[in-house]
Design a protein around this motif. Structure first.
Motif, short mmCIF file in Angstrom:
data_model
loop_
_atom_site.label_atom_id
_atom_site.label_comp_id
_atom_site.label_asym_id
_atom_site.label_seq_id
_atom_site.Cartn_x
_atom_site.Cartn_y
_atom_site.Cartn_z
N TYR A 24 52.32 -32.20 -10.43
CA TYR A 24 52.39 -32.18 -8.97
C TYR A 24 53.42 -33.23 -8.54
O TYR A 24 53.84 -34.09 -9.32
CB TYR A 24 51.03 -32.47 -8.34
N LYS A 60 46.07 -26.21 -3.86
CA LYS A 60 45.81 -26.78 -2.53
C LYS A 60 47.01 -26.71 -1.60
O LYS A 60 46.87 -26.90 -0.40
CB LYS A 60 45.36 -28.24 -2.66
N GLY A 184 51.93 -30.35 -3.88
CA GLY A 184 51.42 -31.65 -3.43
C GLY A 184 51.68 -31.86 -1.97
O GLY A 184 52.45 -31.15 -1.36
N GLY A 185 51.05 -32.97 -1.44
CA GLY A 185 49.96 -33.71 -2.07
C GLY A 185 50.33 -34.91 -2.95
O GLY A 185 51.37 -34.99 -3.55
N TRP A 190 46.18 -31.53 -6.58
CA TRP A 190 47.19 -30.58 -6.12
C TRP A 190 47.94 -29.95 -7.29
O TRP A 190 48.84 -29.12 -7.09
CB TRP A 190 48.20 -31.28 -5.22
#
Length: 208
Positions: A24, A60, A184-185, A190
Protein backbone atom coordinates in the motif's frame (compact mmCIF):
# COMPACT_ATOMS: atom_id res chain seq x y z
CA UNK A 1 5.03 -0.06 -12.33
CA UNK A 2 3.97 1.94 -15.41
CA UNK A 3 4.00 0.56 -18.94
CA UNK A 4 2.20 0.86 -22.27
CA UNK A 5 0.23 -2.28 -23.18
CA UNK A 6 -2.19 -3.51 -25.83
CA UNK A 7 -5.77 -3.84 -24.64
CA UNK A 8 -9.11 -4.89 -26.12
CA UNK A 9 -7.53 -7.80 -28.01
CA UNK A 10 -4.79 -5.58 -29.39
CA UNK A 11 -7.12 -2.95 -30.83
CA UNK A 12 -6.00 -0.23 -28.42
CA UNK A 13 -2.99 0.85 -26.41
CA UNK A 14 -3.26 2.13 -22.85
CA UNK A 15 -1.08 2.96 -19.88
CA UNK A 16 -1.11 0.09 -17.36
CA UNK A 17 -0.31 0.88 -13.73
CA UNK A 18 0.40 -2.01 -11.36
CA UNK A 19 -0.14 -2.38 -7.62
CA UNK A 20 1.82 -5.37 -6.19
CA UNK A 21 0.22 -7.83 -3.78
CA UNK A 22 0.44 -7.08 -0.07
CA UNK A 23 1.50 -3.45 -0.52
CA UNK A 24 0.00 0.00 0.00
CA UNK A 25 1.04 3.64 -0.22
CA UNK A 26 2.83 5.81 -2.74
CA UNK A 27 6.23 4.09 -2.48
CA UNK A 28 5.05 0.53 -3.11
CA UNK A 29 1.95 0.75 -5.29
CA UNK A 30 0.88 2.74 -8.33
CA UNK A 31 2.66 5.88 -9.53
CA UNK A 32 2.68 9.64 -9.00
CA UNK A 33 3.86 12.70 -10.91
CA UNK A 34 2.73 16.28 -11.43
CA UNK A 35 2.11 17.77 -14.87
CA UNK A 36 2.26 21.53 -14.33
CA UNK A 37 0.66 23.87 -16.87
CA UNK A 38 3.21 26.70 -16.70
CA UNK A 39 0.43 29.18 -15.92
CA UNK A 40 -2.52 29.54 -13.56
CA UNK A 41 -5.92 28.95 -15.13
CA UNK A 42 -9.37 29.86 -13.76
CA UNK A 43 -11.17 26.91 -15.33
CA UNK A 44 -9.95 23.54 -16.59
CA UNK A 45 -11.66 20.39 -17.80
CA UNK A 46 -9.74 17.12 -17.32
CA UNK A 47 -10.98 13.89 -18.85
CA UNK A 48 -9.59 10.36 -19.13
CA UNK A 49 -10.72 6.77 -19.49
CA UNK A 50 -10.10 4.10 -16.89
CA UNK A 51 -10.54 0.36 -16.46
CA UNK A 52 -9.91 -1.73 -13.33
CA UNK A 53 -8.61 -4.97 -14.82
CA UNK A 54 -10.80 -7.90 -13.75
CA UNK A 55 -10.65 -9.50 -11.25
CA UNK A 56 -9.98 -6.51 -8.99
CA UNK A 57 -10.27 -6.31 -5.18
CA UNK A 58 -10.90 -2.68 -4.20
CA UNK A 59 -10.06 -3.39 -0.50
CA UNK A 60 -10.58 -0.06 1.37
CA UNK A 61 -9.74 2.30 -1.47
CA UNK A 62 -7.11 4.19 -3.40
CA UNK A 63 -6.34 7.42 -5.21
CA UNK A 64 -6.86 8.46 -8.83
CA UNK A 65 -5.66 11.49 -10.85
CA UNK A 66 -7.13 14.96 -10.60
CA UNK A 67 -6.35 18.69 -10.73
CA UNK A 68 -4.30 20.78 -8.29
CA UNK A 69 -3.38 24.37 -7.52
CA UNK A 70 -0.61 26.07 -5.59
CA UNK A 71 1.22 23.49 -3.49
CA UNK A 72 -1.31 20.80 -4.48
CA UNK A 73 -2.04 19.95 -0.84
CA UNK A 74 -2.41 16.24 -0.01
CA UNK A 75 -1.37 13.87 2.77
CA UNK A 76 -3.26 15.40 5.68
CA UNK A 77 -3.69 18.93 7.00
CA UNK A 78 -6.29 21.54 6.15
CA UNK A 79 -5.23 24.05 3.47
CA UNK A 80 -4.86 27.60 4.78
CA UNK A 81 -6.41 29.34 1.78
CA UNK A 82 -3.03 30.78 0.82
CA UNK A 83 -1.05 27.58 0.12
CA UNK A 84 -2.96 25.32 -2.29
CA UNK A 85 -5.63 22.68 -2.91
CA UNK A 86 -6.20 19.38 -4.71
CA UNK A 87 -9.16 17.56 -6.24
CA UNK A 88 -8.07 14.01 -7.01
CA UNK A 89 -10.46 11.07 -7.13
CA UNK A 90 -10.72 7.94 -5.01
CA UNK A 91 -12.25 4.52 -5.29
CA UNK A 92 -13.47 3.11 -2.00
CA UNK A 93 -14.75 -0.26 -0.75
CA UNK A 94 -16.74 -2.11 -3.43
CA UNK A 95 -15.54 0.44 -5.99
CA UNK A 96 -17.50 3.43 -4.68
CA UNK A 97 -16.54 6.56 -6.64
CA UNK A 98 -15.77 9.93 -5.12
CA UNK A 99 -13.91 13.19 -5.53
CA UNK A 100 -11.31 13.58 -2.76
CA UNK A 101 -10.79 17.30 -2.23
CA UNK A 102 -8.37 19.27 -0.08
CA UNK A 103 -9.79 22.77 0.52
CA UNK A 104 -9.84 25.25 3.44
CA UNK A 105 -13.38 24.31 4.53
CA UNK A 106 -12.85 20.54 4.63
CA UNK A 107 -14.29 19.05 7.86
CA UNK A 108 -11.22 17.00 8.86
CA UNK A 109 -7.43 16.92 8.37
CA UNK A 110 -7.76 14.48 5.50
CA UNK A 111 -9.59 15.27 2.27
CA UNK A 112 -13.30 15.96 1.86
CA UNK A 113 -15.20 12.94 0.49
CA UNK A 114 -17.60 14.03 -2.26
CA UNK A 115 -19.30 10.90 -3.56
CA UNK A 116 -20.38 10.59 -7.19
CA UNK A 117 -24.11 9.90 -7.19
CA UNK A 118 -27.07 9.45 -9.50
CA UNK A 119 -30.69 9.43 -8.31
CA UNK A 120 -29.40 9.57 -4.72
CA UNK A 121 -27.31 6.43 -5.08
CA UNK A 122 -23.51 6.33 -4.82
CA UNK A 123 -21.97 4.97 -8.02
CA UNK A 124 -19.42 2.14 -8.11
CA UNK A 125 -16.75 1.06 -10.57
CA UNK A 126 -17.10 -2.44 -12.01
CA UNK A 127 -13.92 -4.37 -12.88
CA UNK A 128 -13.38 -5.08 -16.56
CA UNK A 129 -15.35 -2.09 -17.85
CA UNK A 130 -14.04 1.12 -19.42
CA UNK A 131 -15.32 4.40 -17.94
CA UNK A 132 -15.04 7.99 -19.16
CA UNK A 133 -14.32 10.40 -16.28
CA UNK A 134 -14.57 14.19 -16.60
CA UNK A 135 -13.65 16.82 -13.98
CA UNK A 136 -14.52 20.45 -14.66
CA UNK A 137 -13.15 22.83 -12.03
CA UNK A 138 -13.70 26.57 -11.85
CA UNK A 139 -11.79 28.66 -9.33
CA UNK A 140 -13.50 30.70 -6.66
CA UNK A 141 -13.24 34.44 -6.23
CA UNK A 142 -10.51 34.72 -3.56
CA UNK A 143 -12.15 34.45 -0.14
CA UNK A 144 -15.59 33.54 -1.55
CA UNK A 145 -17.40 30.18 -1.59
CA UNK A 146 -18.21 30.29 -5.29
CA UNK A 147 -15.77 27.75 -6.75
CA UNK A 148 -17.25 24.86 -8.69
CA UNK A 149 -16.53 21.16 -9.17
CA UNK A 150 -18.63 19.41 -11.83
CA UNK A 151 -18.02 15.77 -12.76
CA UNK A 152 -19.42 13.41 -15.38
CA UNK A 153 -19.35 9.63 -15.58
CA UNK A 154 -19.91 8.33 -19.11
CA UNK A 155 -21.60 11.58 -20.05
CA UNK A 156 -23.93 11.92 -17.04
CA UNK A 157 -23.44 14.57 -14.33
CA UNK A 158 -22.67 12.84 -11.04
CA UNK A 159 -21.32 15.72 -8.91
CA UNK A 160 -22.02 19.45 -9.07
CA UNK A 161 -20.71 21.55 -6.18
CA UNK A 162 -20.87 25.33 -6.53
CA UNK A 163 -19.84 26.36 -3.02
CA UNK A 164 -16.12 25.57 -2.84
CA UNK A 165 -13.51 27.95 -1.41
CA UNK A 166 -10.21 26.82 -2.92
CA UNK A 167 -8.24 29.97 -2.04
CA UNK A 168 -8.25 33.34 -0.30
CA UNK A 169 -5.52 34.86 -2.50
CA UNK A 170 -4.95 35.18 -6.23
CA UNK A 171 -1.37 33.83 -6.16
CA UNK A 172 -2.51 30.49 -7.59
CA UNK A 173 -5.48 28.95 -9.38
CA UNK A 174 -5.58 25.67 -11.36
CA UNK A 175 -1.90 24.98 -11.92
CA UNK A 176 -1.56 21.36 -12.96
CA UNK A 177 -2.73 17.78 -13.15
CA UNK A 178 -1.61 15.35 -10.46
CA UNK A 179 -1.29 11.83 -11.81
CA UNK A 180 -1.64 10.13 -8.44
CA UNK A 181 -2.75 6.53 -8.03
CA UNK A 182 -2.03 4.05 -5.26
CA UNK A 183 -3.75 1.85 -2.68
CA UNK A 184 -4.19 3.75 0.61
CA UNK A 185 -4.55 5.03 3.15
CA UNK A 186 -1.83 5.04 5.71
CA UNK A 187 -1.85 1.52 7.16
CA UNK A 188 -1.60 -2.09 6.03
CA UNK A 189 -5.40 -2.40 6.26
CA UNK A 190 -5.42 -0.72 2.81
CA UNK A 191 -2.96 -3.22 1.28
CA UNK A 192 -3.68 -5.10 -1.94
CA UNK A 193 -4.90 -8.69 -1.62
CA UNK A 194 -3.38 -9.65 -5.01
CA UNK A 195 -1.39 -8.13 -7.87
CA UNK A 196 -3.72 -5.52 -9.39
CA UNK A 197 -3.69 -3.45 -12.59
CA UNK A 198 -5.55 -0.33 -13.74
CA UNK A 199 -5.59 0.91 -17.34
CA UNK A 200 -5.60 4.65 -18.15
CA UNK A 201 -6.14 6.15 -21.60
CA UNK A 202 -7.16 9.21 -23.62
CA UNK A 203 -6.10 11.99 -21.24
CA UNK A 204 -7.36 15.39 -22.33
CA UNK A 205 -6.89 18.77 -20.66
CA UNK A 206 -9.07 21.59 -22.02
CA UNK A 207 -9.58 25.23 -21.09
CA UNK A 208 -13.34 25.63 -21.76
Amino acid sequence: RVRIVSTDEGANQAMAVSYPEGEYGTSNTGAQWKFMFGQSLDRVRLSYRIQFVSPFDFVKGGKLPGLIGGEGNTGGGIPSGSDGWSARMMWRTDGEIMQYVYHPDQPENFGDNMYWQMDGQTLCFEPGRWYQLVHDIQMNTPGENDGRITCWLDGSIVLDRRDIRFRDVDDFAIDGMYFSTFFGGGSSSWATSADETVYFDDFEIVVP
